[in-house]
Design a protein around this motif. Structure first.
Motif, PDB file in Angstrom:
ATOM      1  N   GLU A   1     -38.643  -2.234  50.329  1.00  0.00           N
ATOM      2  CA  GLU A   1     -39.126  -1.366  51.383  1.00  0.00           C
ATOM      3  C   GLU A   1     -39.263  -2.170  52.651  1.00  0.00           C
ATOM      4  O   GLU A   1     -38.824  -1.920  53.895  1.00  0.00           O
ATOM      5  CB  GLU A   1     -40.403  -0.596  51.095  1.00  0.00           C
ATOM      6  N   TYR A   2     -39.884  -3.451  52.771  1.00  0.00           N
ATOM      7  CA  TYR A   2     -40.151  -4.331  53.903  1.00  0.00           C
ATOM      8  C   TYR A   2     -38.713  -4.699  54.288  1.00  0.00           C
ATOM      9  O   TYR A   2     -38.536  -4.670  55.421  1.00  0.00           O
ATOM     10  CB  TYR A   2     -40.907  -5.510  53.187  1.00  0.00           C
TER      11      TYR A   2
ATOM     12  N   ASN B   1     -49.416   0.288  59.782  1.00  0.00           N
ATOM     13  CA  ASN B   1     -48.060   0.765  60.187  1.00  0.00           C
ATOM     14  C   ASN B   1     -47.086  -0.416  60.643  1.00  0.00           C
ATOM     15  O   ASN B   1     -46.928  -0.731  61.815  1.00  0.00           O
ATOM     16  CB  ASN B   1     -48.396   1.316  61.760  1.00  0.00           C
ATOM     17  N   LYS B   2     -46.435  -0.825  59.393  1.00  0.00           N
ATOM     18  CA  LYS B   2     -45.722  -1.990  59.609  1.00  0.00           C
ATOM     19  C   LYS B   2     -44.399  -1.476  60.380  1.00  0.00           C
ATOM     20  O   LYS B   2     -43.721  -2.382  61.255  1.00  0.00           O
ATOM     21  CB  LYS B   2     -45.125  -2.560  58.362  1.00  0.00           C
TER      22      LYS B   2
ATOM     23  N   SER C   1     -43.522 -15.041  57.615  1.00  0.00           N
ATOM     24  CA  SER C   1     -44.172 -15.323  56.416  1.00  0.00           C
ATOM     25  C   SER C   1     -44.949 -14.098  56.028  1.00  0.00           C
ATOM     26  O   SER C   1     -45.858 -13.644  56.897  1.00  0.00           O
ATOM     27  CB  SER C   1     -44.527 -16.472  56.237  1.00  0.00           C
ATOM     28  N   ASP C   2     -45.004 -13.512  54.895  1.00  0.00           N
ATOM     29  CA  ASP C   2     -45.511 -12.175  54.543  1.00  0.00           C
ATOM     30  C   ASP C   2     -45.837 -12.192  53.115  1.00  0.00           C
ATOM     31  O   ASP C   2     -44.932 -12.960  52.268  1.00  0.00           O
ATOM     32  CB  ASP C   2     -45.068 -11.038  55.281  1.00  0.00           C
ATOM     33  N   ILE C   3     -46.475 -11.140  52.610  1.00  0.00           N
ATOM     34  CA  ILE C   3     -46.863 -10.880  51.523  1.00  0.00           C
ATOM     35  C   ILE C   3     -45.948  -9.563  51.017  1.00  0.00           C
ATOM     36  O   ILE C   3     -46.194  -8.376  51.688  1.00  0.00           O
ATOM     37  CB  ILE C   3     -48.142 -10.674  50.740  1.00  0.00           C
ATOM     38  N   VAL C   4     -45.518  -9.499  50.001  1.00  0.00           N
ATOM     39  CA  VAL C   4     -44.679  -8.393  49.420  1.00  0.00           C
ATOM     40  C   VAL C   4     -44.946  -8.224  47.993  1.00  0.00           C
ATOM     41  O   VAL C   4     -45.180  -9.316  47.101  1.00  0.00           O
ATOM     42  CB  VAL C   4     -43.153  -8.287  49.826  1.00  0.00           C
ATOM     43  N   LEU C   5     -44.615  -7.147  47.243  1.00  0.00           N
ATOM     44  CA  LEU C   5     -44.495  -6.632  45.973  1.00  0.00           C
ATOM     45  C   LEU C   5     -43.498  -6.404  45.354  1.00  0.00           C
ATOM     46  O   LEU C   5     -42.465  -5.836  46.051  1.00  0.00           O
ATOM     47  CB  LEU C   5     -45.493  -5.570  45.694  1.00  0.00           C
ATOM     48  N   VAL C   6     -43.218  -6.548  44.072  1.00  0.00           N
ATOM     49  CA  VAL C   6     -42.412  -6.106  43.114  1.00  0.00           C
ATOM     50  C   VAL C   6     -42.843  -5.278  42.083  1.00  0.00           C
ATOM     51  O   VAL C   6     -43.540  -5.910  41.315  1.00  0.00           O
ATOM     52  CB  VAL C   6     -41.516  -7.175  42.604  1.00  0.00           C
ATOM     53  N   GLY C   7     -42.596  -4.024  42.108  1.00  0.00           N
ATOM     54  CA  GLY C   7     -43.278  -3.245  41.022  1.00  0.00           C
ATOM     55  C   GLY C   7     -44.640  -2.607  41.774  1.00  0.00           C
ATOM     56  O   GLY C   7     -45.212  -3.128  42.772  1.00  0.00           O
TER      57      GLY C   7
END
Length: 279
Positions: free
Chosen positions: A211-212, A159-160, A180-186
């Motif tokens: 989205e983040y 639940n971000k 600092s965090d991990i995110v996606l593209v695609g």
């Protein structure tokens, strides 16, 4: 499909194991989640050792950035470190905030809290404390922190949105965070997204970068800024556990990307609590 509570328990179990490992073991694994690569692999390629306040005993090699380097911490600030682990970022924040400041580390895992407290006590750090708790329900009062930092932790939380609401509640008006965090593209291949080991290893729990960033803005923060962006490369000998050779080739040649970001944002001055809740 695992529930939020099941995912949290998975993370707690994995990071309880990690708390008993050394940095070298964690660096040769999936973000500390267990020995799974013959390559030296760690998404945290940044070097902490030159930063003032660095303590090797507190560095488990689990981060994906250097949020304290970008956090604009001033002398006398109250700083909260979310997912404080063995205390690495908290101790660097202490160097920045000085003896007149205060640092509170919050971690979900009892074993991490114990290790961090031992590290703090061994160094006589009286203005650093560690509290066990869920960062969706932080064990601190509202409007207490000048700065919040976090290093590769929010991606582990289902639940971000709830975490960003808590960050807003806990920051003082005019306060800010650097995370600092991990995110996606695609779209990440489903085989990777559904793998429990990869979830505890920081990748599968990640969401889309857009989205983040939208979650941050939706929760009332302003001056949202990307302070650093770097790609995360997963070695083939990890990918082969989840994808066949064709799948690996498609994944590596496609538009999907995994990134470490460090993002900064501010709580507007004059704001007393979460958006829409003030009378």
């Amino acid at each position: 499909m695992q529930t939020e509570e099941q995912l949290k328990e998975l993370v707690k179990q994995k990071y309880s194991e990690i708390a008993l490992q050394d940095k070298e073991t964690n660096q040769s694994s999936c973000c500390g989640s267990g020995g799974c690569s013959t390559e030296v692999y760690n998404i945290m390629s940044d070097d902490y050792s030159e930063l003032k306040g660095y303590n090797p005993d507190a560095d488990l090699g689990l981060g994906c950035g250097l949020p304290t380097q970008f956090a604009k911490i001033k002398k006398g600030d109250t700083v909260i470190d979310l997912g404080s682990g063995a205390g690495n970022d908290a101790f660097i924040a202490r160097e920045e905030t000085g003896i007149d400041g205060r640092v509170i580390g919050i971690d979900f895992t009892p074993a991490m809290i114990e290790r961090a407290r031992i590290n703090a006590e061994a160094r006589g750090f009286n203005n650093v404390e560690f509290r066990q708790g869920d960062i969706e329900r932080m064990p601190v009062s509202a409007n207490i922190a000048d700065v919040i930092v976090s290093n590769c932790v929010l991606n582990l939380v289902p639940n971000k949105d709830g975490v960003f609401k808590e960050i807003f509640r806990v920051l003082k008006p005019g306060g800010h965070f650097s995370i600092s965090d991990i995110v996606l593209v695609g779209d990440l291949p489903e085989a990777l997204r559904s793998a429990a080991e990869m979830y505890a290893g920081c990748v599968t729990g990640a969401i889309q970068k857009n989205e983040y960033l939208a979650l941050i803005e939706t929760n009332g923060f302003m001056n949202v800024t990307l302070q650093k962006v770097k790609p995360v490369i997963i070695p083939d000998d990890i990918l082969i556990n989840y994808l066949d050779e064709t799948g690996i080739a498609a994944f590596k040649s496609g538009n999907t990307g995994i990134y470490s970001i460090t993002v900064y944002a501010e709580k507007p001055a004059g704001t007393c609590c979460a958006p829409g809740c003030c009378n």
